[in-house]
Design a protein around this motif. Structure first.
Motif, PDB file in Angstrom:
ATOM      1  N   MET A  97       2.214  -4.625   8.986  1.00 40.50           N
ATOM      2  CA  MET A  97       3.193  -4.935  10.003  1.00 40.50           C
ATOM      3  C   MET A  97       2.450  -5.169  11.317  1.00 40.50           C
ATOM      4  O   MET A  97       1.464  -4.511  11.599  1.00 40.50           O
ATOM      5  CB  MET A  97       4.182  -3.787  10.147  1.00 40.50           C
ATOM      6  N   LEU A  98       2.968  -6.107  12.093  1.00 40.66           N
ATOM      7  CA  LEU A  98       2.332  -6.433  13.365  1.00 40.66           C
ATOM      8  C   LEU A  98       3.373  -6.438  14.472  1.00 40.66           C
ATOM      9  O   LEU A  98       4.452  -7.013  14.312  1.00 40.66           O
ATOM     10  CB  LEU A  98       1.671  -7.814  13.279  1.00 40.66           C
ATOM     11  N   HIS A  99       3.045  -5.781  15.577  1.00 41.08           N
ATOM     12  CA  HIS A  99       3.900  -5.807  16.761  1.00 41.08           C
ATOM     13  C   HIS A  99       3.623  -7.111  17.501  1.00 41.08           C
ATOM     14  O   HIS A  99       2.497  -7.350  17.924  1.00 41.08           O
ATOM     15  CB  HIS A  99       3.593  -4.593  17.638  1.00 41.08           C
ATOM     16  N   LEU A 100       4.640  -7.955  17.633  1.00 44.27           N
ATOM     17  CA  LEU A 100       4.462  -9.261  18.270  1.00 44.27           C
ATOM     18  C   LEU A 100       4.677  -9.205  19.779  1.00 44.27           C
ATOM     19  O   LEU A 100       4.424 -10.173  20.470  1.00 44.27           O
ATOM     20  CB  LEU A 100       5.422 -10.288  17.648  1.00 44.27           C
ATOM     21  N   GLY A 101       5.162  -8.114  20.272  1.00 38.80           N
ATOM     22  CA  GLY A 101       5.436  -7.967  21.703  1.00 38.80           C
ATOM     23  C   GLY A 101       6.888  -7.603  21.928  1.00 38.80           C
ATOM     24  O   GLY A 101       7.764  -7.945  21.131  1.00 38.80           O
ATOM     25  N   GLY A 102       7.138  -6.883  23.003  1.00 34.84           N
ATOM     26  CA  GLY A 102       8.510  -6.457  23.285  1.00 34.84           C
ATOM     27  C   GLY A 102       9.043  -5.625  22.139  1.00 34.84           C
ATOM     28  O   GLY A 102       8.419  -4.670  21.698  1.00 34.84           O
ATOM     29  N   THR A 103      10.189  -6.010  21.608  1.00 34.36           N
ATOM     30  CA  THR A 103      10.795  -5.288  20.485  1.00 34.36           C
ATOM     31  C   THR A 103      10.644  -6.058  19.175  1.00 34.36           C
ATOM     32  O   THR A 103      11.283  -5.744  18.184  1.00 34.36           O
ATOM     33  CB  THR A 103      12.290  -5.043  20.757  1.00 34.36           C
TER      34      THR A 103
ATOM     35  N   LEU B 196      12.709  -3.601  16.957  1.00 31.50           N
ATOM     36  CA  LEU B 196      11.751  -2.581  16.509  1.00 31.50           C
ATOM     37  C   LEU B 196      12.044  -2.049  15.113  1.00 31.50           C
ATOM     38  O   LEU B 196      11.829  -0.877  14.820  1.00 31.50           O
ATOM     39  CB  LEU B 196      11.665  -1.431  17.517  1.00 31.50           C
ATOM     40  N   GLY B 197      12.543  -2.912  14.224  1.00 30.31           N
ATOM     41  CA  GLY B 197      12.699  -2.547  12.833  1.00 30.31           C
ATOM     42  C   GLY B 197      14.048  -1.990  12.435  1.00 30.31           C
ATOM     43  O   GLY B 197      14.246  -1.632  11.275  1.00 30.31           O
ATOM     44  N   GLN B 198      14.996  -1.920  13.355  1.00 34.40           N
ATOM     45  CA  GLN B 198      16.324  -1.427  12.971  1.00 34.40           C
ATOM     46  C   GLN B 198      17.033  -2.431  12.058  1.00 34.40           C
ATOM     47  O   GLN B 198      17.727  -2.038  11.116  1.00 34.40           O
ATOM     48  CB  GLN B 198      17.163  -1.125  14.208  1.00 34.40           C
ATOM     49  N   THR B 199      16.867  -3.712  12.328  1.00 34.17           N
ATOM     50  CA  THR B 199      17.416  -4.762  11.473  1.00 34.17           C
ATOM     51  C   THR B 199      16.331  -5.815  11.260  1.00 34.17           C
ATOM     52  O   THR B 199      15.427  -5.959  12.077  1.00 34.17           O
ATOM     53  CB  THR B 199      18.665  -5.425  12.095  1.00 34.17           C
ATOM     54  N   TRP B 200      16.457  -6.566  10.156  1.00 34.67           N
ATOM     55  CA  TRP B 200      15.453  -7.558   9.801  1.00 34.67           C
ATOM     56  C   TRP B 200      16.110  -8.889   9.469  1.00 34.67           C
ATOM     57  O   TRP B 200      17.158  -8.934   8.825  1.00 34.67           O
ATOM     58  CB  TRP B 200      14.624  -7.080   8.601  1.00 34.67           C
TER      59      TRP B 200
ATOM     60  N   LEU C 286       8.817  -7.400  15.749  1.00 32.54           N
ATOM     61  CA  LEU C 286       7.867  -7.018  14.711  1.00 32.54           C
ATOM     62  C   LEU C 286       7.822  -8.097  13.642  1.00 32.54           C
ATOM     63  O   LEU C 286       8.813  -8.792  13.410  1.00 32.54           O
ATOM     64  CB  LEU C 286       8.290  -5.709  14.037  1.00 32.54           C
ATOM     65  N   MET C 287       6.666  -8.205  12.963  1.00 34.78           N
ATOM     66  CA  MET C 287       6.524  -9.086  11.818  1.00 34.78           C
ATOM     67  C   MET C 287       5.956  -8.267  10.663  1.00 34.78           C
ATOM     68  O   MET C 287       4.945  -7.588  10.808  1.00 34.78           O
ATOM     69  CB  MET C 287       5.575 -10.243  12.125  1.00 34.78           C
ATOM     70  N   LEU C 288       6.620  -8.352   9.513  1.00 29.86           N
ATOM     71  CA  LEU C 288       6.187  -7.675   8.300  1.00 29.86           C
ATOM     72  C   LEU C 288       5.768  -8.730   7.295  1.00 29.86           C
ATOM     73  O   LEU C 288       6.553  -9.625   6.982  1.00 29.86           O
ATOM     74  CB  LEU C 288       7.325  -6.842   7.722  1.00 29.86           C
ATOM     75  N   LEU C 289       4.531  -8.669   6.821  1.00 28.91           N
ATOM     76  CA  LEU C 289       4.036  -9.594   5.795  1.00 28.91           C
ATOM     77  C   LEU C 289       3.994  -8.880   4.460  1.00 28.91           C
ATOM     78  O   LEU C 289       3.618  -7.709   4.388  1.00 28.91           O
ATOM     79  CB  LEU C 289       2.627 -10.086   6.127  1.00 28.91           C
ATOM     80  N   TYR C 290       4.345  -9.600   3.399  1.00 29.40           N
ATOM     81  CA  TYR C 290       4.270  -9.059   2.055  1.00 29.40           C
ATOM     82  C   TYR C 290       4.190 -10.219   1.063  1.00 29.40           C
ATOM     83  O   TYR C 290       4.344 -11.377   1.442  1.00 29.40           O
ATOM     84  CB  TYR C 290       5.460  -8.151   1.750  1.00 29.40           C
TER      85      TYR C 290
END
Length: 124
Positions: A1-7, A27-31, A9-13
């Motif tokens: 997971m990478l923090h892109l800035g502010g709130t 910040l990961g509450q919803t995707w 996030l990017m999750l790679l899989y």
């Protein structure tokens, strides 16, 4: 997971050998729904194993991943380096970072980006 800035996030899989991303703006509450990673020419990005994503000193994103196929019948599976300048929406075709005869595995978060901009890849 990478923090892109502010709130953000990017999750790679990986799913079925293809690299995917999901983004969150809280910040990961919803995707957001899954996005299949593509090169600038539109090809889906495949991976044969582990990946690592980091922010480079100049602001672009770096993706390191195992390629899906050896370059020749006698080669090992190479590790590919790609760059995204649009927060992961598209990626360069990239280049291989290891000689074809060498085993090289990149684990999530193992790549280091120094303040100077130099990238260190602990080998395995």
């Amino acid at each position: 997971m990478l923090h892109l800035g502010g709130t953000r996030l990017m999750l790679l899989y990986m799913t079925q050998g293809k690299v995917c991303a999901r983004y969150s703006n809280d910040l990961g509450q919803t995707w957001q729904p899954r996005v299949m990673l593509r090169t600038e020419s539109g090809e889906l990005i495949s991976s044969g194993g582990t990946m690592s994503v980091k922010r480079l000193a100049g602001g672009a994103l770096m993706l390191l991943h195992r390629d899906t196929e050896p370059r020749t019948a006698t080669d090992r599976v190479p590790t590919r380096f790609r760059v995204s300048r649009d927060e992961g929406l598209t990626w360069s075709d990239g280049c291989f970072v290891n000689p074809p005869w060498e085993i090289f595995a990149v684990h999530n978060g193992s790549a280091l980006v120094l303040r100077s901009g130099r990238i260190l890849l602990p080998g395995m």
